[in-house]
Design a protein around this motif. Structure first.
Motif, mmCIF file in Angstrom:
data_model
loop_
_atom_site.group_PDB
_atom_site.id
_atom_site.type_symbol
_atom_site.label_atom_id
_atom_site.label_comp_id
_atom_site.label_asym_id
_atom_site.label_seq_id
_atom_site.Cartn_x
_atom_site.Cartn_y
_atom_site.Cartn_z
ATOM 1 N N SER A 18 9.688 6.003 -4.282
ATOM 2 C CA SER A 18 9.243 6.322 -2.768
ATOM 3 C C SER A 18 8.059 5.153 -2.792
ATOM 4 C CB SER A 18 8.695 7.434 -3.033
ATOM 5 O OG SER A 18 7.505 7.174 -1.578
ATOM 6 N N GLY A 19 7.153 5.195 -4.603
ATOM 7 C CA GLY A 19 5.842 4.188 -4.031
ATOM 8 C C GLY A 19 6.011 2.168 -3.990
ATOM 9 N N LEU A 20 7.333 1.781 -4.175
ATOM 10 C CA LEU A 20 8.050 0.829 -3.866
ATOM 11 C C LEU A 20 8.986 0.645 -3.111
ATOM 12 C CD1 LEU A 20 10.614 0.045 -7.298
ATOM 13 C CD2 LEU A 20 8.875 -1.221 -6.495
ATOM 14 N N TRP A 21 9.444 1.948 -2.699
ATOM 15 C CA TRP A 21 9.800 1.637 -0.801
ATOM 16 C C TRP A 21 9.174 1.712 0.470
ATOM 17 C CZ3 TRP A 21 13.998 1.322 2.411
ATOM 18 C CH2 TRP A 21 13.367 1.204 3.634
ATOM 19 N N ILE A 55 -1.185 -9.459 1.362
ATOM 20 C CA ILE A 55 -0.219 -8.441 1.726
ATOM 21 C C ILE A 55 0.285 -8.857 0.419
ATOM 22 C CG2 ILE A 55 2.089 -9.558 2.697
ATOM 23 C CD1 ILE A 55 0.431 -11.145 4.141
ATOM 24 N N HIS A 56 0.083 -9.214 -0.668
ATOM 25 C CA HIS A 56 1.034 -8.757 -1.838
ATOM 26 C C HIS A 56 0.595 -7.325 -2.558
ATOM 27 C CE1 HIS A 56 4.923 -10.505 -2.010
ATOM 28 N NE2 HIS A 56 4.213 -11.706 -2.241
ATOM 29 N N ALA A 57 -1.147 -7.659 -2.818
ATOM 30 C CA ALA A 57 -2.186 -6.586 -3.348
ATOM 31 C C ALA A 57 -1.282 -5.768 -2.474
ATOM 32 C CB ALA A 57 -3.595 -7.157 -3.336
ATOM 33 N N ALA A 58 -1.845 -6.054 -1.311
ATOM 34 C CA ALA A 58 -2.230 -4.956 -0.309
ATOM 35 C C ALA A 58 -0.451 -3.910 -0.612
ATOM 36 C CB ALA A 58 -2.207 -4.895 0.954
ATOM 37 N N SER A 59 -0.101 -4.738 -0.719
ATOM 38 C CA SER A 59 1.685 -3.274 -0.652
ATOM 39 C C SER A 59 1.578 -2.616 -2.013
ATOM 40 C CB SER A 59 2.867 -4.668 -0.671
ATOM 41 O OG SER A 59 2.421 -5.689 0.931
ATOM 42 N N ILE A 60 0.852 -3.381 -2.503
ATOM 43 C CA ILE A 60 1.252 -2.915 -4.233
ATOM 44 C C ILE A 60 0.194 -1.427 -4.484
ATOM 45 C CG2 ILE A 60 0.302 -2.985 -6.686
ATOM 46 C CD1 ILE A 60 1.565 -5.995 -6.363
ATOM 47 N N GLY A 61 -0.529 -1.511 -3.265
ATOM 48 C CA GLY A 61 -1.889 -1.228 -3.111
ATOM 49 C C GLY A 61 -1.659 0.244 -2.188
ATOM 50 N N PHE A 62 -1.274 -0.069 -1.464
ATOM 51 C CA PHE A 62 -0.341 1.108 -0.383
ATOM 52 C C PHE A 62 0.942 1.487 -1.461
ATOM 53 C CE2 PHE A 62 -1.813 -1.171 3.168
ATOM 54 C CZ PHE A 62 -2.879 -0.050 3.379
ATOM 55 N N GLY A 63 1.912 1.289 -1.831
ATOM 56 C CA GLY A 63 2.827 1.449 -2.791
ATOM 57 C C GLY A 63 2.557 2.343 -3.961
ATOM 58 N N GLY A 64 1.076 1.479 -4.845
ATOM 59 C CA GLY A 64 0.104 3.068 -5.701
ATOM 60 C C GLY A 64 -0.088 3.924 -5.091
ATOM 61 N N ILE A 65 -0.244 4.171 -3.888
ATOM 62 C CA ILE A 65 -1.638 5.472 -2.855
ATOM 63 C C ILE A 65 0.661 6.361 -2.818
ATOM 64 C CG2 ILE A 65 -2.359 6.222 -0.894
ATOM 65 C CD1 ILE A 65 -3.911 3.279 -0.879
ATOM 66 N N ALA A 66 1.025 6.079 -2.304
ATOM 67 C CA ALA A 66 2.272 6.591 -2.058
ATOM 68 C C ALA A 66 2.921 7.439 -2.918
ATOM 69 C CB ALA A 66 3.169 6.204 -1.035
ATOM 70 N N ALA A 67 3.510 6.711 -4.400
ATOM 71 C CA ALA A 67 3.188 6.810 -5.544
ATOM 72 C C ALA A 67 2.265 8.381 -6.056
ATOM 73 C CB ALA A 67 3.659 5.959 -6.568
ATOM 74 N N GLY A 68 0.947 7.968 -5.964
ATOM 75 C CA GLY A 68 0.220 8.627 -6.358
ATOM 76 C C GLY A 68 -0.188 9.692 -5.569
ATOM 77 N N LYS A 69 0.640 10.323 -4.085
ATOM 78 C CA LYS A 69 0.252 11.307 -2.883
ATOM 79 C C LYS A 69 2.018 11.725 -3.498
ATOM 80 C CE LYS A 69 -0.659 11.641 1.085
ATOM 81 N NZ LYS A 69 -0.636 10.664 2.617
ATOM 82 N N ARG A 70 2.518 11.050 -3.879
ATOM 83 C CA ARG A 70 4.344 12.144 -4.133
ATOM 84 C C ARG A 70 3.901 12.906 -5.728
ATOM 85 N NH1 ARG A 70 8.205 11.073 -1.382
ATOM 86 N NH2 ARG A 70 6.720 11.000 0.272
ATOM 87 N N SER A 71 3.358 11.748 -6.700
ATOM 88 C CA SER A 71 3.388 12.862 -8.209
ATOM 89 C C SER A 71 2.807 14.228 -7.705
ATOM 90 C CB SER A 71 3.194 11.594 -9.012
ATOM 91 O OG SER A 71 1.892 10.904 -9.132
ATOM 92 N N GLY A 72 1.133 13.783 -7.751
ATOM 93 C CA GLY A 72 0.649 15.065 -7.176
ATOM 94 C C GLY A 72 -0.057 14.392 -8.975
ATOM 95 N N TRP A 76 -1.860 7.193 -12.146
ATOM 96 C CA TRP A 76 -2.490 5.883 -12.307
ATOM 97 C C TRP A 76 -1.378 4.950 -13.081
ATOM 98 C CZ3 TRP A 76 -1.091 5.197 -17.557
ATOM 99 C CH2 TRP A 76 -1.202 6.063 -18.500
ATOM 100 N N TYR A 77 -0.450 6.163 -13.495
ATOM 101 C CA TYR A 77 0.681 5.559 -14.319
ATOM 102 C C TYR A 77 1.754 5.455 -13.654
ATOM 103 C CZ TYR A 77 5.605 6.426 -16.949
ATOM 104 O OH TYR A 77 6.909 6.361 -16.725
ATOM 105 N N GLN A 78 1.765 6.604 -11.938
ATOM 106 C CA GLN A 78 2.916 5.903 -11.164
ATOM 107 C C GLN A 78 2.800 4.972 -10.499
ATOM 108 O OE1 GLN A 78 5.861 7.982 -10.776
ATOM 109 N NE2 GLN A 78 5.242 9.362 -12.272
ATOM 110 N N GLY A 79 1.134 4.717 -10.622
ATOM 111 C CA GLY A 79 0.749 3.289 -9.641
ATOM 112 C C GLY A 79 1.252 1.906 -10.323
ATOM 113 N N GLY A 80 0.749 2.474 -11.771
ATOM 114 C CA GLY A 80 0.738 1.221 -12.713
ATOM 115 C C GLY A 80 2.727 0.691 -13.028
ATOM 116 N N LEU A 81 2.781 1.665 -12.608
ATOM 117 C CA LEU A 81 4.625 1.620 -13.102
ATOM 118 C C LEU A 81 5.505 0.294 -11.633
ATOM 119 C CD1 LEU A 81 6.848 1.403 -14.770
ATOM 120 C CD2 LEU A 81 7.332 3.829 -13.581
ATOM 121 N N VAL A 82 4.432 1.205 -10.340
ATOM 122 C CA VAL A 82 5.430 0.822 -9.386
ATOM 123 C C VAL A 82 4.936 -1.026 -8.994
ATOM 124 C CG1 VAL A 82 4.634 0.799 -6.983
ATOM 125 C CG2 VAL A 82 5.328 2.734 -7.722
ATOM 126 N N GLY A 83 3.288 -1.061 -9.449
ATOM 127 C CA GLY A 83 2.783 -2.149 -9.725
ATOM 128 C C GLY A 83 3.815 -3.167 -9.912
#
Length: 129
Positions: A18-21, A55-72, A76-83
């Motif tokens: 989801s974060g990568l998407w 743009i890449h930094a903002a994209s990674i940040g938004f993907g990390g937010i989505a991964a963190g919200k989805r995992s609950g 840090w692990y999910q967002g770092g993995l997405v990055g």
């Protein structure tokens, strides 16, 4: 909410996918806006690399937010993995599409990608509560 489910019937349940998407979605939106500014405005190609990194930094940040919200949890692990995965995919695409050599400086860019994704994942977990 039910209307939204009928309109988009699929849901990506895995936090990393989801974060990568969301990362690549934001990257495509940012690239479109950047190309419009380049085409329609007075923006020069010399400044393009700085905006591309933003743009890449903002994209990674938004993907990390989505991964963190989805995992609950463990954002840090999910967002770092997405990055990291985002950075590796972008490196592979640039290596294969542009026929360029991979050097150590390319792999050093994975460290900020991990850190930005990690920060986004922590924010995503805290936004869920």
């Amino acid at each position: 909410m039910e209307y939204k489910r009928r309109l988009l019937p699929f849901r990506i349940s895995h936090p990393t996918v989801s974060g990568l998407w969301y990362s690549f979605l934001w990257m495509m939106i940012g690239a479109l806006i950047l190309s419009l500014f380049l085409h329609l405005g007075q923006m020069q190609e010399d400044n393009l690399s700085v905006y591309t990194y933003l743009i890449h930094a903002a994209s990674i940040g938004f993907g990390g937010i989505a991964a963190g919200k989805r995992s609950g949890r463990r954002g840090w692990y999910q967002g770092g993995l997405v990055g990291c995965l985002y950075g590796v995919i972008v490196l592979l695409i640039s290596f294969l599409a542009l026929d360029s050599q991979l050097i150590l400086n390319d792999f050093i860019l994975l460290i900020p990608a991990f850190l930005i994704g990690m920060a986004g994942g922590v924010m995503g977990v805290n936004l869920r509560r």
